[in-house]
Design a protein around this motif. Structure first.
Motif, PDB file in Angstrom:
ATOM      1  N   LEU A 174      20.452 -12.747 -40.145  1.00  0.00           N
ATOM      2  CA  LEU A 174      20.692 -11.996 -41.224  1.00  0.00           C
ATOM      3  C   LEU A 174      20.256 -10.517 -41.373  1.00  0.00           C
ATOM      4  CD1 LEU A 174      22.987 -11.771 -43.790  1.00  0.00           C
ATOM      5  CD2 LEU A 174      21.149 -12.816 -45.124  1.00  0.00           C
ATOM      6  N   THR A 215      21.793  -8.671 -38.479  1.00  0.00           N
ATOM      7  CA  THR A 215      23.196  -8.056 -38.763  1.00  0.00           C
ATOM      8  C   THR A 215      22.957  -6.785 -39.559  1.00  0.00           C
ATOM      9  OG1 THR A 215      23.930 -10.393 -38.876  1.00  0.00           O
ATOM     10  CG2 THR A 215      25.284  -8.768 -39.991  1.00  0.00           C
ATOM     11  N   SER A 223      23.085  -5.397 -49.610  1.00  0.00           N
ATOM     12  CA  SER A 223      24.312  -5.512 -48.733  1.00  0.00           C
ATOM     13  C   SER A 223      25.468  -4.680 -49.171  1.00  0.00           C
ATOM     14  CB  SER A 223      24.765  -6.794 -48.654  1.00  0.00           C
ATOM     15  OG  SER A 223      23.777  -8.090 -48.399  1.00  0.00           O
TER      16      SER A 223
END
Length: 255
Positions: A140, A143, A232
């Motif tokens: 993650l 990413t 995010s």
């Protein structure tokens, strides 16, 4: 369009593979921080209240990944300025390739290059310094690193095309990157218990500070909404914004 992006990506990747020293050069500074600052960080974390959860390497390594992204992707525009000077970009204008493909192929190359460096840095932290982080958290985090790379690479190309000056470009980048880097808290986290109120408030205006917190949460294996949502959302928003800016600039400058 995918084929056009692939052709542009392959051209730039071939140049990088002919000179693989870029991997070591880009990693030099983060590795020095890992080796020379990491042991101090262990003592600081254990003796100073106010640090976020996690051990020293779970706090430091994500910070170094952000630093790697900033100093790598943000200066990608130099290659575009070189293409402008040598006339390469002029020749690409007359090809059938879409302007967006010319941009995304470059951005894809920069992102792949960044991810290779990020994986090497994480492996060094795991093997040499005993970094403990869940595989899902590392995936993650990578990413997020990729999205940061896309964001900063696209912004760098847009800025390079706007300024079109090899003298002005580095000066502007330095004036932008230095405060952004300091206000991200890559080495010492900027928390309410560690920083004065004015500095903490100022850091909240820096989008990468929120992304930094989300990355550190992934290394702790903390996947809650509170830990990841703000960082995010902010990262996706600035990625979309910079892609739009770069695309608009490419269309205007290559019309």
């Amino acid at each position: 369009m995918p084929r056009e992006i692939w052709l542009v990506f392959r051209r730039h990747m071939a140049v990088s593979l002919r000179n693989p020293a870029w991997v070591i050069v880009g990693l030099t500074q983060p590795i020095l921080y890992l080796v020379l600052f990491g042991p101090l960080m262990e003592r600081i974390v254990s003796s100073t209240p106010g640090f976020p959860q996690g051990d020293a390497w779970q706090i430091l390594t994500p910070g170094l990944l952000v630093q790697l992204s900033l100093f790598g992707s943000l200066f990608a525009g130099f290659s575009l300025l070189a293409d402008l000077t040598t006339g390469v970009l002029e020749r690409l204008r007359v090809t059938p390739a879409r302007r967006l493909s010319l941009l995304l192929g470059r951005v894809l190359h920069d992102t792949v290059q960044l991810l290779v460096q990020a994986v090497i840095l994480i492996l060094l932290a795991v093997v040499i310094f005993g970094l403990r982080a869940p595989l899902a958290g590392i995936a993650l985090c990578l990413t997020m690193v990729a999205l940061i790379g896309i964001t900063l690479s696209a912004a760098s190309y847009a800025l390079a095309l706007t300024l079109r000056s090899e003298e002005t470009f580095p000066a502007v980048l330095t004036s932008i990157s230095t405060p952004v880097l300091l206000l991200t808290g890559i080495l010492v986290p900027i928390t309410t218990n560690l920083a004065p109120h004015w500095l903490y408030t100022l850091s909240r205006l820096n989008p990468f500070a929120h992304v930094m917190e989300a990355q550190r949460a992934t290394f702790r294996g903390e996947y809650t909404v509170d830990a990841l949502l703000t960082g995010s959302v902010v990262l996706v928003a600035i990625t979309a914004l910079t892609i739009w800016w770069a695309t608009t600039t490419f269309h205007r400058e290559n019309a």
